[in-house]
Scaffold this motif. Structure first.
Motif, PDB file in Angstrom:
ATOM      1  N   SER A 147       0.766  -1.248   0.096  1.00 54.65           N
ATOM      2  CA  SER A 147       0.068  -0.095   0.053  1.00 54.65           C
ATOM      3  C   SER A 147       0.834   1.318  -0.060  1.00 54.65           C
ATOM      4  O   SER A 147       0.569   2.365  -0.670  1.00 54.65           O
ATOM      5  CB  SER A 147      -0.777  -0.103   1.262  1.00 54.65           C
ATOM      6  OG  SER A 147      -0.181   0.089   2.556  1.00 54.65           O
ATOM      7  N   THR A 150       1.924   2.950  -3.447  1.00 57.47           N
ATOM      8  CA  THR A 150       0.960   3.962  -4.247  1.00 57.47           C
ATOM      9  C   THR A 150       1.335   5.644  -3.904  1.00 57.47           C
ATOM     10  O   THR A 150       0.944   6.474  -4.438  1.00 57.47           O
ATOM     11  CB  THR A 150      -0.418   3.690  -3.780  1.00 57.47           C
ATOM     12  OG1 THR A 150      -0.660   3.816  -2.420  1.00 57.47           O
ATOM     13  CG2 THR A 150      -0.910   2.286  -4.198  1.00 57.47           C
ATOM     14  N   ALA A 156       1.814   2.468 -12.263  1.00 52.06           N
ATOM     15  CA  ALA A 156       0.904   1.271 -12.175  1.00 52.06           C
ATOM     16  C   ALA A 156       1.622   0.055 -12.562  1.00 52.06           C
ATOM     17  O   ALA A 156       1.703  -0.943 -11.883  1.00 52.06           O
ATOM     18  CB  ALA A 156      -0.502   1.489 -13.124  1.00 52.06           C
ATOM     19  N   ILE A 159       4.206  -0.529  -9.925  1.00 56.69           N
ATOM     20  CA  ILE A 159       3.560  -1.178  -8.851  1.00 56.69           C
ATOM     21  C   ILE A 159       3.099  -2.514  -9.012  1.00 56.69           C
ATOM     22  O   ILE A 159       3.459  -3.492  -8.226  1.00 56.69           O
ATOM     23  CB  ILE A 159       2.303  -0.391  -8.335  1.00 56.69           C
ATOM     24  CG1 ILE A 159       2.743   0.963  -7.696  1.00 56.69           C
ATOM     25  CG2 ILE A 159       1.465  -1.100  -7.508  1.00 56.69           C
ATOM     26  CD1 ILE A 159       1.609   1.955  -7.650  1.00 56.69           C
TER      27      ILE A 159
END
Length: 425
Positions: A147, A150, A156, A159
């Motif tokens: 978490s 982010t 994206a 991640i």
């Protein structure tokens, strides 16, 4: 009481034999206690005689008796199976239990071995439960790590890549949350995000924590916005500043110099800066000032030199441009600033034409007075340059004594007339 028929008596005798099956009862007792008593004659099963006695009965009674025998056989087989599991054979005639003969197969297990097996099974079950608990704990810790990605400014795609790495750590008993974080920082994707730390470590500096790194990025971003150069705020730009250990305070000074003294100043200053220092090829001059190649004092020095050079050109000086870099750098060393350059060149622009003309008229004196002498007199308080100008003026005065006296109207230059009437010399 009605007299019992022969068939009924035979059935009752057979059932009694089942109930009195001491072999089965004894086998069950052995299974419960683990103690095997010596066999006796009383252990012989007595229902075989009953079976033979009723073999001539009618089919109906034989069916009833068969069910009773089937129940007995089923119970007997259970006893045999249970005994076999414990390493014993059951004598179906006497019901006696004897240890299985080892023919090279598995040796019958002792009570101690069975207890050890039970303990091992319990330990395995406990370990499995603990492992599941540990996995659950690791999953919670890893979820926190995921978490946080982010908030670190990852894309994206980045991640997703890092999340795959974290998930792999769940099944690796050697990797706890802290180890995962340490290993993750060595991934190319992670290093690219915090590229400034890579540069710092290469330079022998400590890497910043993610929290401090992000705070510094935010501070840089605010400064960029404040000076109207927010378009330069990027991961790469911040990485250069952090990697070169350029503090927020120094960054502010660099941008202030670039924006106020060059970018938003007279365009001639930027033109002069690039003429005097051709290595500066950046489209946006602020980018050059943010590079770690040069320290702030050097950037400020170059800016002052460019300001002096542009001012000289503005007031019509002929000696300008790259060929005169040493001239302007020398003036900067003497403490000339933009303000003093404007004042000094304004005076030089007014006086130099006349002084130069005198030097040309009285060339036989060997005295020349040009831009170099004027700058030396004006900015360096040069006594020698001042004497040269005074000598030219005296020569001009002497040439007019015989024909025009000291009437200023007879002096050959407006510069000399102004100087004479002002009583400067």
């Amino acid at each position: 009481m009605a007299k019992m028929s022969a068939e009924e008596k035979a059935v009752r005798d057979a059932l009694a034999a089942v109930e009195a099956d001491t072999g089965i009862a004894k086998a069950q007792e052995i299974l419960r206690t683990g103690v095997v008593p010596a066999a006796t004659a009383a252990d012989k099963l007595n229902y075989e005689d009953a079976r033979n006695a009723v073999s001539q009965l009618s089919p109906d009674w034989q069916e009833r008796l068969g069910k009773a025998y089937a129940a007995l056989d089923n119970q007997q087989q259970k006893v045999i199976d249970q005994a076999g599991a414990l390493g014993y054979d059951v004598n179906t005639t006497t019901g006696a239990l004897t240890p299985k003969v080892n023919t090279g197969g598995t040796k019958p297990k002792t009570a101690e071995e069975l207890a050890a097996e039970a303990a091992a099974l319990k330990a395995a079950a406990d370990k499995k439960a603990q492992d599941e608990k540990d996995i659950a704990g690791k999953r919670d810790a890893f979820a926190i790590i995921k978490s946080s990605l982010t908030t670190y400014g990852f894309t994206a795609t980045e991640i997703a890549e890092l999340s795959t790495f974290i998930e792999a750590g769940l099944t690796n008993a050697k990797m706890g949350p802290e180890q995962v974080k340490l290993d993750m920082r060595e991934l190319p994707t992670y290093k690219a995000r915090f590229v400034g730390n890579t540069k710092r470590v290469s330079a022998g500096l400590n890497a910043l924590s993610e929290a401090n790194y992000l705070t510094q990025e935010n501070d840089y971003s605010e400064i960029f916005k404040m000076y109207g150069v927010g378009n330069l705020a990027s991961r790469a730009q911040f990485g250069d500043l952090i990697g070169n250990s350029i503090s927020v305070t120094e960054t502010t000074k660099r941008i202030d110099t670039a924006v106020k003294r060059v970018k938003n100043a007279n365009p001639a200053v930027l033109k002069s800066l690039k003429e005097l220092y051709p290595a500066i090829t950046d489209t946006d001059i602020v980018t050059y000032f943010l590079k770690g190649d040069e320290v702030l004092p050097e950037l400020e020095r170059k800016t002052t030199v460019a300001e002096i050079g542009s001012t000289a050109a503005q007031f019509g000086m002929k000696e300008t441009g790259l060929a005169n870099l040493t001239r302007f750098e020398d003036l900067q060393k003497y403490g000339v600033t933009l303000a003093s350059a404007r004042e000094g060149y304004a005076t030089i622009a007014e006086d130099l034409p006349g002084a130069t003309k005198l030097g040309n008229i009285y060339g036989e004196t060997g005295i020349t007075y040009g831009q170099t002498e004027a700058e030396a007199e004006q900015f360096k308080s040069s006594a020698e340059a001042k004497r040269k100008k005074e000598k030219l003026i005296e020569t001009e005065k002497s040439s007019f004594k015989g024909s025009a006296g000291l009437n200023t109207g007879g002096l050959s230059t407006q510069y000399l007339r102004r100087s004479s009437s002002a009583g400067q010399f």
